[in-house]
Write an enzyme that holds these catalytic residues in place. Structure first.
Site, PDB file in Angstrom:
ATOM      1  N   SER A  14       0.992  -1.371  -0.177  1.00  0.00           N
ATOM      2  CA  SER A  14       0.140   0.042   0.004  1.00  0.00           C
ATOM      3  C   SER A  14       0.932   1.181   0.049  1.00  0.00           C
ATOM      4  CB  SER A  14      -1.083  -0.053   1.257  1.00  0.00           C
ATOM      5  OG  SER A  14      -0.094   0.037   2.515  1.00  0.00           O
ATOM      6  N   LEU A  16       1.214   3.541  -2.514  1.00  0.00           N
ATOM      7  CA  LEU A  16       1.838   3.676  -3.735  1.00  0.00           C
ATOM      8  C   LEU A  16       1.452   4.891  -4.473  1.00  0.00           C
ATOM      9  CD1 LEU A  16       2.684   0.300  -5.332  1.00  0.00           C
ATOM     10  CD2 LEU A  16       4.094   1.777  -4.110  1.00  0.00           C
ATOM     11  N   TYR A  55      -6.206   9.958  13.446  1.00  0.00           N
ATOM     12  CA  TYR A  55      -4.983   9.799  13.772  1.00  0.00           C
ATOM     13  C   TYR A  55      -4.456   8.473  13.292  1.00  0.00           C
ATOM     14  CZ  TYR A  55      -0.928  10.335  16.388  1.00  0.00           C
ATOM     15  OH  TYR A  55       0.376  10.469  16.708  1.00  0.00           O
ATOM     16  N   CYS A 381     -13.863  25.455  11.630  1.00  0.00           N
ATOM     17  CA  CYS A 381     -14.500  24.623  12.423  1.00  0.00           C
ATOM     18  C   CYS A 381     -14.258  25.056  13.831  1.00  0.00           C
ATOM     19  CB  CYS A 381     -14.647  23.298  12.020  1.00  0.00           C
ATOM     20  SG  CYS A 381     -16.003  22.314  12.616  1.00  0.00           S
ATOM     21  N   LEU A 382     -13.560  24.023  14.650  1.00  0.00           N
ATOM     22  CA  LEU A 382     -13.058  24.160  15.937  1.00  0.00           C
ATOM     23  C   LEU A 382     -12.394  25.511  15.999  1.00  0.00           C
ATOM     24  CD1 LEU A 382     -12.439  23.174  18.790  1.00  0.00           C
ATOM     25  CD2 LEU A 382     -10.347  22.117  17.844  1.00  0.00           C
ATOM     26  N   MET A 384     -12.857  28.171  14.560  1.00  0.00           N
ATOM     27  CA  MET A 384     -13.794  29.236  14.593  1.00  0.00           C
ATOM     28  C   MET A 384     -14.408  29.380  15.938  1.00  0.00           C
ATOM     29  SD  MET A 384     -17.657  30.160  13.243  1.00  0.00           S
ATOM     30  CE  MET A 384     -18.547  29.833  14.977  1.00  0.00           C
ATOM     31  N   HIS A 506     -16.104  23.726   6.827  1.00  0.00           N
ATOM     32  CA  HIS A 506     -14.831  23.271   6.285  1.00  0.00           C
ATOM     33  C   HIS A 506     -14.663  23.538   4.887  1.00  0.00           C
ATOM     34  CE1 HIS A 506     -13.730  20.999   9.914  1.00  0.00           C
ATOM     35  NE2 HIS A 506     -14.953  20.653   9.942  1.00  0.00           N
ATOM     36  N   GLU A 508     -11.955  23.962   3.420  1.00  0.00           N
ATOM     37  CA  GLU A 508     -10.758  23.143   2.721  1.00  0.00           C
ATOM     38  C   GLU A 508     -11.151  21.980   1.929  1.00  0.00           C
ATOM     39  OE1 GLU A 508     -11.938  23.337   5.767  1.00  0.00           O
ATOM     40  OE2 GLU A 508     -11.178  21.418   6.906  1.00  0.00           O
TER      41      GLU A 508
END
Ligand code: GLN
Length: 532
Positions: A14, A16, A55, A381-382, A384, A506, A508
């Site tokens: 994995s 790649l 995470y 979000c957080l 703000m 969000h 982004e």
């Protein structure tokens, strides 16, 4: 014209960059004005990504339609500039769930329900449903995981069967490692990968090979020989300066023409789209300016948990002809005042989304530093919610103001649980999710940046600005930059006389190379100006 299928399968290992390869195919097809949609298969038994830990698994990506999907969908959207939908994400969880619920309804009465044909047919029918409802020219299926895994084996069997009914081109992504000392590119592991693929009944039409240096001719010849294909069907995917180069790199090898030929498509190239992509890539590779942005977060060890923020900065950087260097700042390190010296060399500060208590005070310190030292600030979000908390505490005089997420008993609860969240105890898909429209306030910085008054951005949160404090915060100078159309939820918060803007959404998640997020564009521009 029947929909054509491309299936991308990774072998060997994995990591790649199957998502980037799949996305580059989407971009190339878009350069020919074909409507191409991705479908991603993920072998995990979660229904979706909503309950996974960013995470460990990387960012949870949210679509307009409220789906919480794998972060690869972010890459697809950033490369194809298309809003995607949740039905394009097929997980092991969805497949098993659907088969079991059909069994309970009696839809397979009398049969013993099996992986083949029941689960495989379910996968094929989910794919065909996308074809029927959306009628794309091409569907590009990315099979998550690696050939040989147990988790994706039944799905690989499903795409093998799919190819019996539909015109399908198979692409194998593999890797040619080079040994440090001799530097020779090795193809033996790739050959083992082919064998697994052939065992599964699939012969690749193209092989794309990752490598550090450009693929040499000897390695190319071997890769072709053992895959039963001609050498011109082996495509080089050696390290690039930016992932956005990959579609261009593919086209330099004529892969666009070869692929269209394999798909029996005869489209003409849209030169305008290609030229504008190329010029964005040029500005990423040879930028005029350079800035340092500090991202103060708590998952800074695993950059994948902020993948969209990182890419949105690349897009806004390309737009502003600026290289954006990110300094990842672990928020717990800003918890004592001295740590603020970390921020001196930084041109702008960003606090991204997040959950849970750890590191919150460090983020608030970072925001205070930005405000007091007139560094441009962007809060997501957080980011703000904490901009509001910081302002309440340090400007409006609401001592120890907080969000009830972090202190249920705070005297001034300037951020509190959304009313719609009260009494919700299930965890899957229950946050305020997806696209919500917002009206930006007259005269606000947000409205100036977007150049429009009604906008739509994606959301994923449980807490919100507490309207009880709107009056007092506004009186002490905090600007309410925008609210939901009914005026009930605050969606944007700003500082008055300096660049500081934040949103409950969000942005982004909607930023793409071809259409960067206006907030990020403004933020990067402010940072460049602040620097000079
Ligand atoms: N934890 C906050 C909330 O639930 C912020 C969420 C986020 O940043 N995505 O509202």
């Amino acid at each position: 014209m029947p929909t054509k299928y491309i299936v991308v399968l990774g072998s060997m290992m994995s990591g790649l960059g199957k998502g980037v390869v799949t996305s580059s195919l989407l971009t190339m097809l878009d350069f020919y004005d074909y409507k191409a949609l991705p479908i991603k298969f993920d072998g995990y038994l979660n229904y979706d990504c909503g309950t996974m830990n960013p995470y460990r698994h990387g960012e949870v990506f949210v679509l307009d339609d409220k789906s919480e999907v794998d972060m690869d969908f972010g890459i697809y959207e950033r490369f194809s500039n298309r809003d995607l939908t949740g039905d394009l994400s097929i997980t092991g969880g969805k497949l098993f769930g659907s088969v079991i619920s059909k069994e309970r309804k009696g839809e397979y009465l009398g049969e013993d329900v099996q992986i083949i044909p029941h689960l495989t047919n379910e996968a094929i029918s989910m794919i065909e449903k996308v074809e029927k409802s959306r009628r794309p020219d091409v569907i590009v299926i990315e099979v998550g995981g690696t050939v040989g895994d147990i988790e994706n084996s039944y799905f690989i069997e499903a795409v093998r069967q799919l190819a019996l009914k539909h015109p399908t081109t198979f692409i194998n992504l593999t890797y040619a490692p080079a040994l440090e000392v001799v530097g020779e590119q090795k193809t033996k592991p790739a050959q083992v990968g082919y064998r697994l693929l052939l065992q599964a009944g699939i012969r690749p039409d193209f092989v794309i090979c990752r490598s550090r240096e450009k693929l040499n001719e000897k390695a190319r010849a071997k890769l072709a020989l053992f895959a039963n294909i001609s050498e011109d069907k082996v495509i080089d995917d050696s390290d690039a300066q930016t992932i956005y180069q990959l579609p261009l790199h593919f086209m330099e090898q004529g892969f666009d023409r070869k692929l269209l030929k394999a798909l029996e498509l005869k489209g003409g190239l849209n030169r305008k789209k290609l030229a504008s992509w190329r010029s964005s890539v040029d500005r990423i590779v040879h930028p005029k300016h350079s800035i340092q942005v500090g991202i103060v977060g708590k998952y800074t060890d695993l950059k994948d948990s902020y993948a969209s923020v990182k890419e949105a900065l690349v897009h806004a950087g390309a737009y502003n002809d600026t290289e954006v260097n990110i300094q990842w700042i672990e928020s717990t390190e800003l918890e004592n005042g001295d740590a603020l010296t970390h921020l001196k060399s930084i041109d702008a500060i960003l606090v991204p989304g997040g959950f849970g208590n750890r590191g919150i005070e460090g983020m608030i310190n970072g925001i205070r530093y930005a405000r007091e030292n007139k560094k441009p600030y962007l809060g997501l979000c957080l980011g703000m919610q904490l901009m509001t908390v910081e302002y309440a505490r340090n400007v409006a005089g609401l001592e120890n103001a907080n969000s009830t997420e972090f202190n249920r008993n705070a005297k001034y609860k300037v951020i509190h649980l959304l009313p719609s969240q009260r009494g919700v105890d299930k965890k899957g898909g229950t946050m305020r999710l997806g696209l919500w429209k917002c009206r930006l306030s007259k005269g606000s910085m947000s409205r100036r940046l977007y150049g429009r008054d009604i906008i739509g951005e994606r959301h994923r949160h449980r807490y919100e600005f507490n309207n009880k404090y709107k009056g007092i915060l506004a009186k002490s100078g905090l600007v309410i930059g925008g609210t939901t159309l009914d005026g009930k939820l605050v969606e944007f918060v700003e500082w008055k006389d300096q660049f500081g803007v934040s949103t409950q959404s969000h942005p982004e998640l909607k930023s793409r190379l071809a259409s960067p997020s206006p907030l990020f564009v403004g933020f990067v521009k402010a940072a460049v100006e602040n620097k000079s």
